[in-house]
Design an enzyme around this catalytic site. Structure first.
Site, mmCIF file in Angstrom:
data_model
loop_
_atom_site.group_PDB
_atom_site.id
_atom_site.type_symbol
_atom_site.label_atom_id
_atom_site.label_comp_id
_atom_site.label_asym_id
_atom_site.label_seq_id
_atom_site.Cartn_x
_atom_site.Cartn_y
_atom_site.Cartn_z
ATOM 1 N N LYS A 189 -28.379 41.235 -0.397
ATOM 2 C CA LYS A 189 -28.699 41.267 -1.797
ATOM 3 C C LYS A 189 -30.235 41.881 -2.002
ATOM 4 O O LYS A 189 -31.048 41.071 -1.512
ATOM 5 C CB LYS A 189 -28.378 40.176 -2.471
ATOM 6 C CG LYS A 189 -28.141 40.257 -4.036
ATOM 7 C CD LYS A 189 -29.298 40.847 -4.844
ATOM 8 C CE LYS A 189 -30.289 39.824 -5.231
ATOM 9 N NZ LYS A 189 -31.335 40.659 -5.768
ATOM 10 N N GLY A 242 -38.514 35.270 -0.177
ATOM 11 C CA GLY A 242 -39.164 35.559 -1.588
ATOM 12 C C GLY A 242 -39.827 34.263 -1.949
ATOM 13 O O GLY A 242 -40.882 33.685 -1.181
ATOM 14 N N SER A 243 -40.046 34.130 -3.216
ATOM 15 C CA SER A 243 -41.071 32.800 -3.649
ATOM 16 C C SER A 243 -40.701 31.708 -3.296
ATOM 17 O O SER A 243 -39.134 31.319 -3.200
ATOM 18 C CB SER A 243 -41.132 33.086 -5.126
ATOM 19 O OG SER A 243 -39.921 32.886 -6.031
ATOM 20 N N THR A 244 -41.438 30.788 -3.263
ATOM 21 C CA THR A 244 -40.932 29.313 -2.776
ATOM 22 C C THR A 244 -40.122 28.653 -4.143
ATOM 23 O O THR A 244 -39.375 27.864 -3.770
ATOM 24 C CB THR A 244 -42.498 28.520 -2.793
ATOM 25 O OG1 THR A 244 -43.164 29.104 -1.631
ATOM 26 C CG2 THR A 244 -42.169 27.045 -2.451
ATOM 27 N N GLU A 245 -40.692 29.185 -5.386
ATOM 28 C CA GLU A 245 -39.895 28.652 -6.203
ATOM 29 C C GLU A 245 -38.349 28.939 -6.068
ATOM 30 O O GLU A 245 -37.617 28.038 -6.575
ATOM 31 C CB GLU A 245 -40.466 29.418 -7.598
ATOM 32 C CG GLU A 245 -40.077 28.797 -8.870
ATOM 33 C CD GLU A 245 -40.620 30.010 -9.723
ATOM 34 O OE1 GLU A 245 -41.287 30.770 -9.513
ATOM 35 O OE2 GLU A 245 -40.220 29.619 -10.960
ATOM 36 N N GLY A 247 -36.878 29.710 -3.467
ATOM 37 C CA GLY A 247 -36.480 29.257 -2.183
ATOM 38 C C GLY A 247 -35.686 27.777 -2.525
ATOM 39 O O GLY A 247 -34.697 27.576 -1.924
ATOM 40 N N GLU A 264 -38.090 32.223 4.180
ATOM 41 C CA GLU A 264 -39.776 32.794 4.414
ATOM 42 C C GLU A 264 -40.065 32.625 3.089
ATOM 43 O O GLU A 264 -39.740 33.585 2.491
ATOM 44 C CB GLU A 264 -39.525 33.877 5.325
ATOM 45 C CG GLU A 264 -40.694 34.187 6.074
ATOM 46 C CD GLU A 264 -41.445 35.301 5.490
ATOM 47 O OE1 GLU A 264 -42.506 34.820 4.661
ATOM 48 O OE2 GLU A 264 -41.219 36.376 5.445
ATOM 49 N N CYS A 298 -46.789 37.877 1.942
ATOM 50 C CA CYS A 298 -46.619 36.252 1.876
ATOM 51 C C CYS A 298 -47.863 35.743 2.898
ATOM 52 O O CYS A 298 -48.239 34.746 2.566
ATOM 53 C CB CYS A 298 -45.248 35.735 2.194
ATOM 54 S SG CYS A 298 -44.594 36.810 3.484
ATOM 55 N N GLU A 395 -50.442 31.290 -4.923
ATOM 56 C CA GLU A 395 -50.404 32.483 -4.293
ATOM 57 C C GLU A 395 -50.608 33.553 -5.657
ATOM 58 O O GLU A 395 -49.772 33.562 -6.454
ATOM 59 C CB GLU A 395 -48.968 32.702 -3.882
ATOM 60 C CG GLU A 395 -48.776 33.928 -3.093
ATOM 61 C CD GLU A 395 -47.326 34.134 -2.357
ATOM 62 O OE1 GLU A 395 -46.453 33.428 -2.837
ATOM 63 O OE2 GLU A 395 -47.506 34.323 -1.370
#
Ligand code: ADP
Length: 492
Positions: A189, A242-245, A247, A264, A298, A395
């Protein structure tokens, strides 16, 4: 790069035709179930580039089924077959390198030079590296008393891969290389903002001999398309960048049936310049650490720690560097920095710049949007920041660096450098290699660059400590993400 201006104009004209792309499922272009499409635009001009399908759970189910049916044969394909296909993919990418670079520039905004020399070259290298790895998936044999023990490595199964927009083709290559060489089948995706190069790659993989259903590609937004993919019962493993959120949402989605997950995620990486550093290296190094890809990395070196004696010189040097960066459309060969990827990203970075100002940070250059049409932001150097500020801790994912002075290389510096919820990367500039290694050993980061920054290699594992992720990509380590281990014990 051997590229003539006529070439780029010709290619741009060819790519200017506004097409509607389908999903790529089981080797065929497939219209989405919802019938809804997403408009893609060039971030430098906001002109429409193409339309893509807005995928949903039904599309996800189709793609996962295709990958599921393709798995038994592909998982038993010979290493030679997988190696040959991956090599042909690399060769064909190289033959069309300029086309792919052009697609990245039009869709993502980055300069054509960066797209050509970094992104596409990197993607080619990835496929070449993992072509070689097809023959390195050795099991083991162990002997004990009257038993023979065999340790097999087997592909994990159907893999869902979800990637972001900052390095569209390269992120696809990071994901596909190890998955395909180990014999997994994939549903990829891509990011809703930047699907073009990966869509073309899917077709290229088919031309290179990849059997139908081994790679399926979906386009669409995160919630309606990415989320059902990460949760699908027939998916054995999820790999996300992608973003930690998001993730954290992926982990929740995959937890229902305990899928294997690698992540990651974000970063707020420290780049440390000691007073004995070679300033001709350290100053442009510090600037590139943050301004490369417009800070949309990142691992960007967004917290610049400089030893007091050289603080003014470095900050002045990086500020001058930033002021000299030519902003413009990525297709213009004079441009050194293109626009951010989207309106959303422009608003996000602008929000951070406002919050920095409100909380008392001072911008020595930049600090605002550039122009009114595209999503350009001026490269920015912030000083007078403190750890309670959002610009210091969070970030930003834009061309914004925070410069921070420090007295000596002591516990305090290391505590401050490690004082972040992230742990993706770090940089050190010094002439004293022993000191560099002592610092490197104490930094809680997955990658430490010494006297360089943003150097990547297919052989070098990449990934994060703490909330920067789970597992490592690239290198031999990444193969483990896609392999199960089976022990067979035979009594003889
Ligand atoms: P960014 O903030 O940099 O756009 P995101 O983490 O939001 O990064 O997006 C990275 C990828 O994750 C994109 O392909 C996006 O569509 C996808 N994504 C976003 N939200 C979700 C979700 N809830 N579940 C699965 N995938 C998602």
């Amino acid at each position: 790069m051997t590229m003539k201006l006529q070439d780029t104009r010709l290619l741009a004209a060819r790519l200017s035709e506004v097409k509607t792309y389908g999903h790529f499922i089981n080797g065929e272009w497939t219209e989405g179930h919802s019938g809804e499409t997403i408009e893609l635009s060039n971030p430098a001009t906001r002109q429409t580039l193409a339309y893509i399908q807005s995928g949903d759970a039904v599309d996800v189910d189709r793609a996962v089924n295709a990958a599921h049916h393709a798995f038994p044969r592909w998982s038993k394909s010979s290493p030679a077959q997988r190696q040959t296909i991956l090599r042909v993919i690399a060769d064909r990418l190289r033959a069309r390198q300029l086309d792919y670079a052009m697609m990245e520039t039009l869709n993502n905004g980055k300069t054509i030079t960066e797209a050509f020399t970094h992104d596409i070259t990197g993607a080619i290298g990835l496929f070449e590296y993992y072509a070689g790895a097809a023959f390195q998936l050795h099991g083991q044999v162990a002997d004990f008393a009257d038993s023979t023990m065999l340790i097999h490595r087997e592909p994990i199964g159907v893999v869902a891969q979800i990637i972001p927009w900052n390095f569209p083709l390269l992120m696809a290559a990071w994901k596909l290389g190890p998955a395909l060489t180990t014999g997994c089948t994939v549903v990829l995706k891509v990011a809703e903002e930047t699907p073009l190069s990966a869509l073309r790659l899917a077709e290229l993989c088919q031309e290179a001999g990849l059997p139908n259903g081994v790679l399926n590609l979906l386009t669409g937004f995160g919630e309606p398309c990415g989320a059902p993919l990460a949760a699908h019962a027939m998916v054995d493993k999820v790999a996300f960048t992608g973003s930690t959120e998001v993730g954290k949402l992926i982990v929740k989605a995959a937890s229902n049936d305990l899928k294997k997950v690698t992540l990651e995620l974000g970063g707020k990486s420290p780049n440390i310049i000691l007073d004995d550093a070679d300033m001709d290296l350290a100053i442009p190094g510090a600037a590139n650490a943050i301004f490369f890809n417009h800070g949309q990395c990142c691992c960007a070196g967004s917290r610049l720690f400089v030893q007091e004696k050289k603080y003014d010189q470095v900050v002045e040097g990086v500020t001058q560097f930033a002021k000299n960066i030519r902003l413009g459309p990525g297709l213009d060969s004079r441009t050194q920095m293109g626009p951010l990827v989207s309106q959303t990203q422009l608003e996000r970075v602008s929000g951070y710049l406002r919050s920095g100002e409100e909380q008392g940070a001072k911008a020595l250059c930049g600090g605002k949007r550039h122009g009114e049409n595209g999503y350009f932001v001026e490269p920015t150097v912030l000083v007078d920041t403190s750890p309670d500020m959002k610009v210091y801790r969070e970030e930003i994912f834009g061309p914004v660096v925070t410069a921070i002075p420090f007295k000596s290389v002591d516990d305090d510096l290391l505590t401050r450098a490690n004082d972040t919820t992230y742990g993706l990367a770090a940089g050190i500039y010094t002439r004293d290699m022993a000191r560099a290694h002592r610092i490197a050993n104490r930094l809680r980061a997955g990658t430490v660059w010494i006297n360089c920054y943003n150097i990547f290699d297919a052989a070098l594992p990449f990934g994060g400590y703490k909330q920067s992720g789970w597992g490592r990509e690239m290198g031999h380590n990444a193969l483990d993400n896609y392999l199960e281990t089976k022990s067979i014990c035979a009594s003889i």
